[in-house]
Scaffold this motif. Structure first.
Motif, PDB file in Angstrom:
ATOM      1  N   ILE A  74      34.809  47.684  46.969  1.00  0.00           N
ATOM      2  CA  ILE A  74      35.655  46.734  46.061  1.00  0.00           C
ATOM      3  C   ILE A  74      34.898  46.520  44.715  1.00  0.00           C
ATOM      4  CG2 ILE A  74      36.861  46.203  48.483  1.00  0.00           C
ATOM      5  CD1 ILE A  74      35.441  43.401  48.290  1.00  0.00           C
ATOM      6  N   PRO A  75      35.783  46.020  43.902  1.00  0.00           N
ATOM      7  CA  PRO A  75      35.508  45.670  42.476  1.00  0.00           C
ATOM      8  C   PRO A  75      34.254  44.509  42.763  1.00  0.00           C
ATOM      9  CG  PRO A  75      37.519  46.277  42.459  1.00  0.00           C
ATOM     10  CD  PRO A  75      37.253  46.112  43.923  1.00  0.00           C
ATOM     11  N   ASP A  76      33.011  44.716  41.929  1.00  0.00           N
ATOM     12  CA  ASP A  76      32.100  43.538  41.811  1.00  0.00           C
ATOM     13  C   ASP A  76      32.411  43.016  40.526  1.00  0.00           C
ATOM     14  OD1 ASP A  76      29.875  42.131  42.043  1.00  0.00           O
ATOM     15  OD2 ASP A  76      28.600  44.060  42.180  1.00  0.00           O
ATOM     16  N   MET A  77      32.493  41.739  40.746  1.00  0.00           N
ATOM     17  CA  MET A  77      32.861  40.771  39.590  1.00  0.00           C
ATOM     18  C   MET A  77      31.854  39.456  39.371  1.00  0.00           C
ATOM     19  SD  MET A  77      37.080  40.556  39.482  1.00  0.00           S
ATOM     20  CE  MET A  77      37.955  42.095  39.653  1.00  0.00           C
ATOM     21  N   ARG A  78      30.802  39.812  40.186  1.00  0.00           N
ATOM     22  CA  ARG A  78      29.575  38.790  40.073  1.00  0.00           C
ATOM     23  C   ARG A  78      29.024  39.119  38.818  1.00  0.00           C
ATOM     24  NH1 ARG A  78      26.153  40.594  44.750  1.00  0.00           N
ATOM     25  NH2 ARG A  78      26.716  42.549  44.109  1.00  0.00           N
ATOM     26  N   THR A  79      28.389  38.034  38.467  1.00  0.00           N
ATOM     27  CA  THR A  79      27.686  38.047  37.080  1.00  0.00           C
ATOM     28  C   THR A  79      26.307  37.182  37.316  1.00  0.00           C
ATOM     29  OG1 THR A  79      28.698  36.084  36.112  1.00  0.00           O
ATOM     30  CG2 THR A  79      29.644  38.387  35.737  1.00  0.00           C
ATOM     31  N   LEU A 196      40.243  40.775  49.880  1.00  0.00           N
ATOM     32  CA  LEU A 196      40.688  42.115  50.235  1.00  0.00           C
ATOM     33  C   LEU A 196      42.044  42.098  49.886  1.00  0.00           C
ATOM     34  CD1 LEU A 196      38.406  43.152  53.341  1.00  0.00           C
ATOM     35  CD2 LEU A 196      38.236  43.674  51.121  1.00  0.00           C
ATOM     36  N   ALA A 197      42.637  42.221  48.846  1.00  0.00           N
ATOM     37  CA  ALA A 197      44.086  42.393  48.510  1.00  0.00           C
ATOM     38  C   ALA A 197      44.880  43.490  49.222  1.00  0.00           C
ATOM     39  CB  ALA A 197      44.427  42.406  46.891  1.00  0.00           C
ATOM     40  N   ASP A 198      46.093  42.883  49.759  1.00  0.00           N
ATOM     41  CA  ASP A 198      46.925  43.917  50.568  1.00  0.00           C
ATOM     42  C   ASP A 198      48.207  43.208  50.433  1.00  0.00           C
ATOM     43  OD1 ASP A 198      46.643  46.323  52.745  1.00  0.00           O
ATOM     44  OD2 ASP A 198      48.144  44.901  53.186  1.00  0.00           O
ATOM     45  N   PRO A 199      49.124  43.980  50.100  1.00  0.00           N
ATOM     46  CA  PRO A 199      50.615  43.609  50.151  1.00  0.00           C
ATOM     47  C   PRO A 199      50.953  43.029  51.344  1.00  0.00           C
ATOM     48  CG  PRO A 199      50.717  45.938  50.113  1.00  0.00           C
ATOM     49  CD  PRO A 199      49.141  45.405  49.690  1.00  0.00           C
ATOM     50  N   LEU A 200      50.607  43.296  52.532  1.00  0.00           N
ATOM     51  CA  LEU A 200      50.981  42.832  53.947  1.00  0.00           C
ATOM     52  C   LEU A 200      50.013  41.971  54.336  1.00  0.00           C
ATOM     53  CD1 LEU A 200      53.258  42.941  55.924  1.00  0.00           C
ATOM     54  CD2 LEU A 200      52.060  44.723  57.031  1.00  0.00           C
ATOM     55  N   VAL A 201      48.936  42.161  54.530  1.00  0.00           N
ATOM     56  CA  VAL A 201      47.728  41.275  55.204  1.00  0.00           C
ATOM     57  C   VAL A 201      46.415  41.069  54.387  1.00  0.00           C
ATOM     58  CG1 VAL A 201      48.323  42.123  57.537  1.00  0.00           C
ATOM     59  CG2 VAL A 201      46.941  43.525  56.217  1.00  0.00           C
ATOM     60  N   LEU A 228      46.330  37.876  42.008  1.00  0.00           N
ATOM     61  CA  LEU A 228      46.414  38.534  41.194  1.00  0.00           C
ATOM     62  C   LEU A 228      46.693  40.223  41.621  1.00  0.00           C
ATOM     63  CD1 LEU A 228      42.987  37.801  38.879  1.00  0.00           C
ATOM     64  CD2 LEU A 228      45.437  37.709  38.227  1.00  0.00           C
ATOM     65  N   GLY A 229      46.463  40.268  42.992  1.00  0.00           N
ATOM     66  CA  GLY A 229      46.815  41.401  43.754  1.00  0.00           C
ATOM     67  C   GLY A 229      45.462  42.355  43.712  1.00  0.00           C
ATOM     68  N   GLU A 230      44.282  41.736  43.454  1.00  0.00           N
ATOM     69  CA  GLU A 230      43.102  42.489  43.671  1.00  0.00           C
ATOM     70  C   GLU A 230      42.110  42.025  44.288  1.00  0.00           C
ATOM     71  OE1 GLU A 230      41.827  41.675  39.672  1.00  0.00           O
ATOM     72  OE2 GLU A 230      40.728  40.092  40.161  1.00  0.00           O
ATOM     73  N   SER A 231      41.297  42.964  44.805  1.00  0.00           N
ATOM     74  CA  SER A 231      40.137  43.121  45.602  1.00  0.00           C
ATOM     75  C   SER A 231      38.934  42.746  44.711  1.00  0.00           C
ATOM     76  CB  SER A 231      40.047  44.039  46.631  1.00  0.00           C
ATOM     77  OG  SER A 231      40.804  44.435  47.540  1.00  0.00           O
ATOM     78  N   ALA A 232      38.057  41.835  45.437  1.00  0.00           N
ATOM     79  CA  ALA A 232      36.657  41.626  44.325  1.00  0.00           C
ATOM     80  C   ALA A 232      35.790  40.759  45.247  1.00  0.00           C
ATOM     81  CB  ALA A 232      37.403  40.805  43.291  1.00  0.00           C
ATOM     82  N   VAL A 233      34.559  41.055  44.780  1.00  0.00           N
ATOM     83  CA  VAL A 233      33.371  40.383  45.243  1.00  0.00           C
ATOM     84  C   VAL A 233      33.072  39.393  44.202  1.00  0.00           C
ATOM     85  CG1 VAL A 233      31.004  40.368  45.861  1.00  0.00           C
ATOM     86  CG2 VAL A 233      32.173  42.175  46.629  1.00  0.00           C
ATOM     87  N   SER A 234      32.979  37.991  44.647  1.00  0.00           N
ATOM     88  CA  SER A 234      32.753  36.880  43.711  1.00  0.00           C
ATOM     89  C   SER A 234      31.496  36.112  43.737  1.00  0.00           C
ATOM     90  CB  SER A 234      33.851  36.181  43.668  1.00  0.00           C
ATOM     91  OG  SER A 234      35.294  36.762  43.413  1.00  0.00           O
ATOM     92  N   ASP A 235      30.936  35.377  42.697  1.00  0.00           N
ATOM     93  CA  ASP A 235      30.089  34.527  42.856  1.00  0.00           C
ATOM     94  C   ASP A 235      30.391  32.823  42.388  1.00  0.00           C
ATOM     95  OD1 ASP A 235      29.931  34.556  40.020  1.00  0.00           O
ATOM     96  OD2 ASP A 235      27.794  35.585  40.073  1.00  0.00           O
ATOM     97  N   THR A 236      31.804  33.147  41.834  1.00  0.00           N
ATOM     98  CA  THR A 236      32.203  31.872  41.139  1.00  0.00           C
ATOM     99  C   THR A 236      31.469  30.986  40.128  1.00  0.00           C
ATOM    100  OG1 THR A 236      31.437  30.381  43.251  1.00  0.00           O
ATOM    101  CG2 THR A 236      33.611  31.594  43.361  1.00  0.00           C
ATOM    102  N   ALA A 237      30.634  31.748  39.604  1.00  0.00           N
ATOM    103  CA  ALA A 237      29.659  30.921  38.705  1.00  0.00           C
ATOM    104  C   ALA A 237      30.838  30.097  37.624  1.00  0.00           C
ATOM    105  CB  ALA A 237      28.760  31.643  38.112  1.00  0.00           C
TER     106      ALA A 237
END
Length: 385
Positions: A74-79, A196-201, A228-237
């Motif tokens: 899944i997209p990596d949005m950590r910085t 893990l975005a999914d329209p149903l679950v 946003l309807g997107e999957s992502a790994v986050s670090d919330t910095a």
């Protein structure tokens, strides 16, 4: 005579790095690694099998000519220092794969039971006003300040928030280890959570090795990714001037959900000392880092002053985490496992098994157990007859 196996030194180094081992771990778990790397001696087949198991490396990969390039699914949005983070650990990869497997099963279950799709998945974009999205989120979750005053602790607030997010149709899994393996502790410095975005679950995972206050912010941040309807790994910095637009937007939404700026402006005493940060953190049931960020957002601090104070507060939080890290998510199994699994997911698996739709063997795998007695006790804990 024991059969010895030739393995490329780069693959051995890759496996160690992937497992996150430091020098002490190498000395304790693979004391002959230096000889293997130098080529003065090759590992036996048995030694290599143990090395693969200990580093959580698929055995066959050690026979490749060079290390494989593993990318997050899944997209990596950590910085970190405004640069994307590379080389995901085996713990992070295995956690994502496990959640995806559970989400796939649950999607089929929900489709068979004709449940409605949640209407908020993908309903926003980074152009949406974070304040309006936060208002809608608080309304759906019933998580405004009057409701939060009834929570007795951060743990109570986290449990209540989990239940309310699941009630609107999002699976929430909070775990500080990989699956149920208490020897594989997740590192909050690597990631705070993922969606893990999914329209149903839709599903959100929160690193349970983090502080309870930090988990609450991560939970809402990942929920914003679902919006946003997107999957992502986050670090919330919260100490970067710029970064991935999606992450910055999700931080803004989460901060506004938990600490509305208009309310903070009237609550703030004017002095961001430790006592004031703790007072506001208790009131809003968030971390002192979130409070500090909101004080900056309200323009009570300059950027330089904020960054300096943020760094000091981060150090204090790290010390708290270091003191907690030995617990590995222990305690009462039947209390912690539904949180790790998602109560909603666990109830569905147990119900499906009791109805005969899912085999007990598959149910045990999905629930992370091997014994029928554990299955029955978990069913009792969750009120599934």
């Amino acid at each position: 005579m024991a059969v010895r196996v030739e393995v490329a030194s780069d693959l051995l180094r890759w496996a160690v790095e992937r497992a996150g081992w430091d020098e002490e771990a190498i000395e304790r778990r693979a004391p002959r690694l230096g000889e293997w790397l130098a080529g003065t001696q090759q590992p036996t087949l048995k030694q290599l099998e143990k090395f693969a198991s200990d580093t959580h490396t698929p055995f066959g990969l050690l026979f490749l000519p060079e290390p494989p390039i593993e990318e997050l699914p899944i997209p990596d949005m950590r910085t970190m220092g405004n640069a994307s983070v590379t080389h995901p650990s085996a713990d992070l990869l295995d956690t994502i794969y496990l959640c995806q497997t559970r989400q796939d099963w649950y999607r089929t279950y929900v489709q068979e039971n004709r449940a409605a799709e949640p209407d908020f998945v993908g309903s926003a974009s980074t152009d949406s006003d974070p304040i309006l999205v936060a208002d809608r989120m608080r309304e759906l979750l019933r998580f405004d300040l009057p409701e939060r005053r009834a929570f007795s602790s951060w743990e109570d607030a986290a449990r209540q928030l989990i239940d309310r997010i699941e009630q609107i149709g999002v699976l929430v899994m909070v775990n500080g280890v990989v699956g149920a393996n208490t020897h594989r502790k997740l590192n909050p410095e690597e990631f705070r959570g993922f969606a893990l975005a999914d329209p149903l679950v839709p599903l959100i995972f929160v690193n349970g090795a983090d502080t309870k206050a930090a988990q609450i912010f991560t939970m809402v941040h990942e929920l914003a990714h679902i919006w946003l309807g997107e999957s992502a790994v986050s670090d919330t910095a919260m100490n970067a001037e710029d970064g991935v637009d999606d992450e910055l937007w999700c931080n803004q939404v989460a901060a506004e959900v938990l600490v509305p700026l208009a309310t903070l402006r009237s609550d703030y005493s004017g002095q961001p000392d430790a006592e004031e940060l703790e007072r506001l953190a208790r009131k809003y049931r968030v971390s002192t880092l979130v409070v500090l960020k909101r004080i900056f957002d309200a323009q009570f601090l300059s950027w330089e002053d904020y960054r300096k104070r943020y760094a000091g507060e981060c150090q204090r939080v790290v010390e708290i985490l270091s003191a907690r890290r030995g617990d590995g998510g222990g305690g009462n199994y039947y209390y912690t496992q539904p949180i790790r699994l998602s109560r909603q997911f666990a109830q569905a698996v147990i119900t499906s098994a009791l109805e005969g739709t899912t085999t007990y063997r598959e149910a045990y795998q999905l629930l992370g157990t091997k014994k029928h007695a554990t299955f029955e006790n978990l069913a009792d804990e969750l009120g599934v007859a």
